[in-house]
Design a protein around this motif. Sequence first.
Motif, PDB file in Angstrom:
ATOM      1  N   MET B   1      31.814  21.984  -8.212  1.00 21.91           N
ATOM      2  CA  MET B   1      32.362  21.084  -7.191  1.00 21.91           C
ATOM      3  C   MET B   1      31.370  19.971  -6.881  1.00 21.91           C
ATOM      4  O   MET B   1      30.425  20.171  -6.151  1.00 21.91           O
ATOM      5  CB  MET B   1      32.623  21.857  -5.881  1.00 21.91           C
ATOM      6  CG  MET B   1      33.564  23.023  -6.015  1.00 21.91           C
ATOM      7  SD  MET B   1      35.254  22.476  -6.179  1.00 21.91           S
ATOM      8  CE  MET B   1      35.930  23.876  -7.047  1.00 21.91           C
ATOM      9  N   ALA B   2      31.591  18.899  -7.458  1.00 21.63           N
ATOM     10  CA  ALA B   2      30.679  17.804  -7.138  1.00 21.63           C
ATOM     11  C   ALA B   2      31.314  16.514  -7.613  1.00 21.63           C
ATOM     12  O   ALA B   2      32.253  16.550  -8.410  1.00 21.63           O
ATOM     13  CB  ALA B   2      29.343  18.009  -7.835  1.00 21.63           C
ATOM     14  N   THR B   3      30.800  15.452  -7.118  1.00 23.35           N
ATOM     15  CA  THR B   3      31.360  14.178  -7.537  1.00 23.35           C
ATOM     16  C   THR B   3      30.579  13.636  -8.731  1.00 23.35           C
ATOM     17  O   THR B   3      29.504  14.114  -9.060  1.00 23.35           O
ATOM     18  CB  THR B   3      31.296  13.165  -6.393  1.00 23.35           C
ATOM     19  OG1 THR B   3      29.934  13.029  -6.017  1.00 23.35           O
ATOM     20  CG2 THR B   3      32.098  13.646  -5.200  1.00 23.35           C
ATOM     21  N   GLN B   4      31.164  12.650  -9.358  1.00 22.31           N
ATOM     22  CA  GLN B   4      30.530  12.018 -10.504  1.00 22.31           C
ATOM     23  C   GLN B   4      29.127  11.531 -10.150  1.00 22.31           C
ATOM     24  O   GLN B   4      28.181  11.687 -10.905  1.00 22.31           O
ATOM     25  CB  GLN B   4      31.401  10.833 -10.951  1.00 22.31           C
ATOM     26  CG  GLN B   4      31.127  10.374 -12.358  1.00 22.31           C
ATOM     27  CD  GLN B   4      31.252  11.528 -13.337  1.00 22.31           C
ATOM     28  OE1 GLN B   4      32.251  12.240 -13.321  1.00 22.31           O
ATOM     29  NE2 GLN B   4      30.250  11.729 -14.170  1.00 22.31           N
ATOM     30  N   HIS B   5      29.057  10.983  -8.936  1.00 26.32           N
ATOM     31  CA  HIS B   5      27.801  10.414  -8.447  1.00 26.32           C
ATOM     32  C   HIS B   5      26.689  11.479  -8.441  1.00 26.32           C
ATOM     33  O   HIS B   5      25.614  11.274  -8.999  1.00 26.32           O
ATOM     34  CB  HIS B   5      28.048   9.884  -7.041  1.00 26.32           C
ATOM     35  CG  HIS B   5      26.851   9.313  -6.385  1.00 26.32           C
ATOM     36  ND1 HIS B   5      26.235   8.179  -6.844  1.00 26.32           N
ATOM     37  CD2 HIS B   5      26.150   9.720  -5.295  1.00 26.32           C
ATOM     38  CE1 HIS B   5      25.203   7.905  -6.060  1.00 26.32           C
ATOM     39  NE2 HIS B   5      25.127   8.827  -5.125  1.00 26.32           N
ATOM     40  N   THR B   6      26.981  12.636  -7.831  1.00 32.78           N
ATOM     41  CA  THR B   6      25.945  13.667  -7.765  1.00 32.78           C
ATOM     42  C   THR B   6      25.663  14.227  -9.147  1.00 32.78           C
ATOM     43  O   THR B   6      24.550  14.632  -9.439  1.00 32.78           O
ATOM     44  CB  THR B   6      26.338  14.822  -6.826  1.00 32.78           C
ATOM     45  OG1 THR B   6      27.621  15.293  -7.198  1.00 32.78           O
ATOM     46  CG2 THR B   6      26.355  14.393  -5.390  1.00 32.78           C
ATOM     47  N   ARG B   7      26.682  14.247 -10.013  1.00 27.72           N
ATOM     48  CA  ARG B   7      26.458  14.792 -11.346  1.00 27.72           C
ATOM     49  C   ARG B   7      25.494  13.899 -12.140  1.00 27.72           C
ATOM     50  O   ARG B   7      24.633  14.385 -12.866  1.00 27.72           O
ATOM     51  CB  ARG B   7      27.779  14.958 -12.082  1.00 27.72           C
ATOM     52  CG  ARG B   7      27.945  16.370 -12.600  1.00 27.72           C
ATOM     53  CD  ARG B   7      29.328  16.601 -13.164  1.00 27.72           C
ATOM     54  NE  ARG B   7      30.216  17.146 -12.166  1.00 27.72           N
ATOM     55  CZ  ARG B   7      31.422  16.657 -11.895  1.00 27.72           C
ATOM     56  NH1 ARG B   7      31.881  15.605 -12.528  1.00 27.72           N
ATOM     57  NH2 ARG B   7      32.159  17.222 -10.994  1.00 27.72           N
ATOM     58  N   THR B   8      25.665  12.602 -11.971  1.00 24.03           N
ATOM     59  CA  THR B   8      24.749  11.675 -12.643  1.00 24.03           C
ATOM     60  C   THR B   8      23.327  11.882 -12.156  1.00 24.03           C
ATOM     61  O   THR B   8      22.387  11.982 -12.942  1.00 24.03           O
ATOM     62  CB  THR B   8      25.181  10.225 -12.360  1.00 24.03           C
ATOM     63  OG1 THR B   8      26.576  10.126 -12.594  1.00 24.03           O
ATOM     64  CG2 THR B   8      24.427   9.248 -13.218  1.00 24.03           C
ATOM     65  N   LEU B   9      23.196  11.987 -10.813  1.00 18.76           N
ATOM     66  CA  LEU B   9      21.870  12.238 -10.250  1.00 18.76           C
ATOM     67  C   LEU B   9      21.317  13.558 -10.765  1.00 18.76           C
ATOM     68  O   LEU B   9      20.134  13.676 -11.052  1.00 18.76           O
ATOM     69  CB  LEU B   9      21.969  12.316  -8.733  1.00 18.76           C
ATOM     70  CG  LEU B   9      21.829  10.997  -8.013  1.00 18.76           C
ATOM     71  CD1 LEU B   9      22.232  11.162  -6.559  1.00 18.76           C
ATOM     72  CD2 LEU B   9      20.385  10.510  -8.097  1.00 18.76           C
ATOM     73  N   GLY B  10      22.211  14.525 -10.885  1.00 25.58           N
ATOM     74  CA  GLY B  10      21.813  15.840 -11.362  1.00 25.58           C
ATOM     75  C   GLY B  10      21.192  15.750 -12.739  1.00 25.58           C
ATOM     76  O   GLY B  10      20.151  16.345 -13.000  1.00 25.58           O
ATOM     77  N   ARG B  11      21.841  14.974 -13.601  1.00 30.69           N
ATOM     78  CA  ARG B  11      21.295  14.840 -14.951  1.00 30.69           C
ATOM     79  C   ARG B  11      19.897  14.246 -14.913  1.00 30.69           C
ATOM     80  O   ARG B  11      19.000  14.680 -15.618  1.00 30.69           O
ATOM     81  CB  ARG B  11      22.210  13.963 -15.789  1.00 30.69           C
ATOM     82  CG  ARG B  11      23.217  14.832 -16.473  1.00 30.69           C
ATOM     83  CD  ARG B  11      23.998  14.122 -17.544  1.00 30.69           C
ATOM     84  NE  ARG B  11      25.310  14.732 -17.505  1.00 30.69           N
ATOM     85  CZ  ARG B  11      26.414  14.129 -17.136  1.00 30.69           C
ATOM     86  NH1 ARG B  11      26.387  12.846 -16.820  1.00 30.69           N
ATOM     87  NH2 ARG B  11      27.544  14.759 -17.096  1.00 30.69           N
ATOM     88  N   MET B  12      19.719  13.250 -14.045  1.00 35.02           N
ATOM     89  CA  MET B  12      18.394  12.628 -13.946  1.00 35.02           C
ATOM     90  C   MET B  12      17.368  13.620 -13.422  1.00 35.02           C
ATOM     91  O   MET B  12      16.194  13.569 -13.782  1.00 35.02           O
ATOM     92  CB  MET B  12      18.458  11.406 -13.040  1.00 35.02           C
ATOM     93  CG  MET B  12      19.075  10.198 -13.725  1.00 35.02           C
ATOM     94  SD  MET B  12      19.725   9.000 -12.543  1.00 35.02           S
ATOM     95  CE  MET B  12      18.273   8.681 -11.566  1.00 35.02           C
ATOM     96  N   ALA B  13      17.832  14.514 -12.549  1.00 36.87           N
ATOM     97  CA  ALA B  13      16.896  15.481 -11.964  1.00 36.87           C
ATOM     98  C   ALA B  13      16.480  16.551 -12.972  1.00 36.87           C
ATOM     99  O   ALA B  13      15.372  17.062 -12.912  1.00 36.87           O
ATOM    100  CB  ALA B  13      17.538  16.148 -10.733  1.00 36.87           C
ATOM    101  N   VAL B  14      17.386  16.870 -13.884  1.00 35.81           N
ATOM    102  CA  VAL B  14      17.074  17.908 -14.858  1.00 35.81           C
ATOM    103  C   VAL B  14      16.233  17.357 -16.012  1.00 35.81           C
ATOM    104  O   VAL B  14      15.432  18.063 -16.606  1.00 35.81           O
ATOM    105  CB  VAL B  14      18.381  18.548 -15.408  1.00 35.81           C
ATOM    106  CG1 VAL B  14      18.080  19.554 -16.490  1.00 35.81           C
ATOM    107  CG2 VAL B  14      19.152  19.213 -14.290  1.00 35.81           C
ATOM    108  N   ALA B  15      16.433  16.071 -16.279  1.00 33.01           N
ATOM    109  CA  ALA B  15      15.844  15.465 -17.473  1.00 33.01           C
ATOM    110  C   ALA B  15      14.339  15.733 -17.670  1.00 33.01           C
ATOM    111  O   ALA B  15      13.943  16.138 -18.761  1.00 33.01           O
ATOM    112  CB  ALA B  15      16.144  13.979 -17.495  1.00 33.01           C
TER     113      ALA B  15
END
Lengths: 276, 287, 333
Positions: B1-15
Amino acid sequence: MARAVPKSRRWLMTIIAWAIAFVIFFPILWTIITSFKTEGDAVLSPPDLLTAGWTTESYGVVQDRSNYFKFAMNSVMLALGSTAFALLLAIPAAWAMAFAPGKRTKDLLMWMLSTKMMPPVGALIPIYLIFRDLHLLDTRGGIITVLMLLNLPIIIWMLYTYFKEIPGEILEASRMDGASVGKELIYVLAPMAIPGIASTVLLNVILAWNEAFWTLSLTTKNAAPLTQFIASYSSPEGLFWAKLSAASTMAIAPILVLGWFAQKQLVRGLTFGAVK
Amino acid sequence: MATQHTRTLGRMAVAPSVLALFLWMIVPLGMTIYFSFLRYNLLDPGNESFIGLVNYKYFLSDPAFLSALGNSLKIVGSVLAISIIGGVILALLLDQAIYGRSFVRLMVIAPFFVMPTVSALVWKNMMMHPVQGVLAWLSQTFGLEPIDWFTHHPLLAVIIIVAWQWLPFATLILLTALQSMDEEQKEAAEMDGTPPLSYFRYMVVPHLARPITVVVLIETIFLLNVFAEIYVTGSGGRAGNMPYLVYFQGLLNFDVGGASAGGIIAVILANIVAFFLMRMIGKNLEG
Amino acid sequence: MGNITLKNVHKAFGDAVIIPDASLDIRTGEFVVFVGPSGCGKSTLLRLIAGLEDLTSGQIFIDGKDVSDTPPSQRGLSMVFQSYALYPHMSVRNNIGFGLKMAGVPPEEINAKVAKAAATLNLTDYLDRKPRQLSGGQRQRVAIGRAIVRQPKAFLFDEPLSNLDAALRVNMRVEIMQLHQDLGATMIYVTHDQVEAMTMANRIVVLNKGNIEQVGSPLELYNSPDSLFVAGFIGSPKMNFITGDVARARKAATLGIRPEHIEIVKGKGDWQGTIHFAEHLGADSFLHVDTKDAGRLTVRAPGDFMGKPGDAIALKPDGARMHRFDDRGLAIR
C-alpha cells in the motif's frame, strides 16, 4: 497459570541445571580466576584455589607490555564505526522495504541475505590485494568498511522485521499531518523504532567485536583490535597464563555484559526473524 | 500500500545498500574466479599467465585438499550433532521450574559471546594443556593418563572448542522457541492426560522442528567458516579446514592462483548449503 | 470551502479491480457517509481522496483544483484512522500539534491552538500524557483533536468508532455530530455500520463491490432503496424479502417489506403463520414468524406483546410500504 511443581523435583532439576551450567561456564570462570593469580600459582597442578594470593599485577603487566588500551580502542572504534556506517545505509533501506514494498522486495531481502552466505575465503585474496593496492591494509577505515558490509544484511533484515511491526497507519497519519518523507523518518519512524534500532546496534557491536577472520587477515598493528591482541598471545606469552587470562578477561568482559543484555534480540537477529 | 511517489523514494532509499552489497559480492568473487585461472604468485609478481584449470587440478589433487575438506565436514557434522542434541536437552532442562533460572541461563549462553581467539587460547593452554591443564588434572584425579590434545587429537580438540561456543547458541534459540509455546496448549494437553513422553513426542518435537532446522542451517554457514580456532591454536597442519587451507595457500604460500581456486570450491560448497537455508527462510517470510 | 469531486475514479491493484468507476460530488459542509460491507472498497475510496493511494485512472478535485497527483501532505485534508494512529512516543500535546509544527507554525501559536482544541475535546488535563496512558475514548478524541487543529478543508474518518465499546460509541457519535455542527466543515465518514450511517449522515453513499449503489439522504435510502442490496443493507432488523407466488402476484421477482411495516391483526390477516421465536428488546419485540405464503418473516411487535413460540398469528403488511424488485434486483417504481 501453571501449577506448582513438587519441591523435590524442582530441587533435583535445579541441581542438574546448575551443575551443567557450571561446567559450561567453567572455562570463563577459570580464566577470570587465573587472571588474579601470580604466574607461579597459575600453572600449579593440581590447581591451588584457596591459599593462592590474589593480585592484579597481571593486568598491569598486560597493559604495559602490549598496550591493551590501544587494541581495545580499535575494537571500540571498529565495532561502533561499522555499526554507525551500516545504520546509515540500512535505516532508509529497511524503511523502504517495510513501508513501500514492491514486487521485488522479498527477492531483494533474500538476495541480501545470500551475500552473508558467501564464505569469506572466496573473497579474501582479492580484498587483500585491493586493500594492499589502495593502502587500506591495517587501517581503521578499511576494516570498518569490511565489517559494515559483512553485517549490513543482518542489520537491514533486523530493522526490517522491527519496522514491519510499526503500524503503517501511524506513518500515514504523519503524511496527512503534512510531514515530508524525511520528517516522517526523523520525527515518527526513528523515535518509534528506537528499541529495535538499539537491539540491532547491540547485536552488530557484538558480531563486529568478535569478528576474527577479517580482522586477523587485514590488520597487523595500527588498526588491530582485541582479536589480534589475543592472537599475539598464542606464543610465547601463552605460557604466561596469568597474563593470558588477564588479557582474555579484558577482551571478553565488555561484550559478555552486552551479550547478556541482548540475549533476546540476538536470537531474532541471528535467525533472521525465524525464531522470536 | 503506497503511492508511486513513496515507491520512487523507496527505490532511492534501497539503492545505496544494494549497490554496496552488490559490489561487495561481485567484485571479489569475479576477481577470485579470474585469479583461479592464472598462474599468480605474490613472490613472483609480473609473471601472471593464463593457465586454465591447472590451479583447480592442482588444488583438487593436493592431499591437503581432501584432508581439509574432510576436516571441514567433520567439524560441521560433529559440532552440529553436539549442539543440537545437547541444545535440546539443555533447553528442556532450562524450561523447567528451577531456582535461579535466569542466572543459569546467563552462564550457559556466556561462551557464545567469547571472542573466538580467546576461547581458542584459553582452551588450548589452560584447559587442554597436557601437564598443567585442568583436564589433565581431572584425568589424574581419576587415575587416568592425561591426554595431549593438540599433539594426538588436534581435530577433536578444535571440535570441542567450537562446540563449546555453539552449544549455547543452539540452547538459546531452542529455549526461546520452547518458551514461546502456547501455555493453553500445554494446559489442554494436561487436561487430556497426555503422559510426558507423548507430550514431548507429539507437542514439543513438532514445535521445535523449525527452530532446529534454522539452527542447523545457520550453524552450518558459520561452521564451514571456522578459522580463528584453528589459526590461533596452530593446529592448521592437521586439523586445517577449507578456509585455513585457502588462507595458508594465499597469504602464507603466496600462491594466489591456487588459493583462489580453493576459494571458489569453498564458495560452491557453501552455496549448496545456502540454497537450502534460503528456501527455508524464504518460506518463513511468507508467514 | 471544502467541496470534493470524484470523476470516473478507477482503482486496481494489479489485476484486482477495487473501484471500477466512481463519480461523486461532495458539497462544502456536508457530512457524507460511505457505507457498505467489508471489502466493498469504501476505505480504498477514502484513501484515494486522502492521497494515500494512487488513482489508477480518473480525477479527484478539491475546491475545483485537480489534486490527483498531489501528495497527501499537500491536500489540506485531515484523517482520523481506525486505529487512531497516534504517535506513541509523543505527548498528547505534541500529537495534536504535530501537523502545525510540520506546517512551520510558530510555537506560541501552536500552543494556543492545541489548548483550544484540547478544551473543546475535554483533553486539557491529559495534555502531558502519552497515548498509552489514555482510555480508548480519550485516544479517539486526541485523534480528532489532531485533525481539527489544522483547520483542514475536509475531515476524513476511517471507521473511527469500531474499536470502541458500544456505550462509548454512541457518545462519540454524538460528539462527532456536534463537532460537525460547530465547525460546519466537510466530513467524509467510512463505516460498515448502517446505524452510524443513518444517524450521522447528511447523505449516505452505499457501496457494493466497489460500485456506488445509491446516494441519498438517510430517509431517501430507507424509503425508496434503488436496489435489493441497499434495501437489505439499510434498516435494522433487515427488510424481509419474499419471492415466489406472493411476489409474482404483485408483478415483482422479489418483494421487500420491513418488519416495522407488518401489522399483527386479530382474526384473519393476509398471511397466517406461527411464531418460531421472539426477541424481546423491551420497547419492541421482534418475532420470527413462519408463514405458509411468504416463508420466514421478521415482524416488529410492541414490547408488551405476549406471544410464545408455537402460537398462531395473523399478519397484515402495509401495502404502501412494500418494495418491488425485478429479477436484476433493481427497484420497480
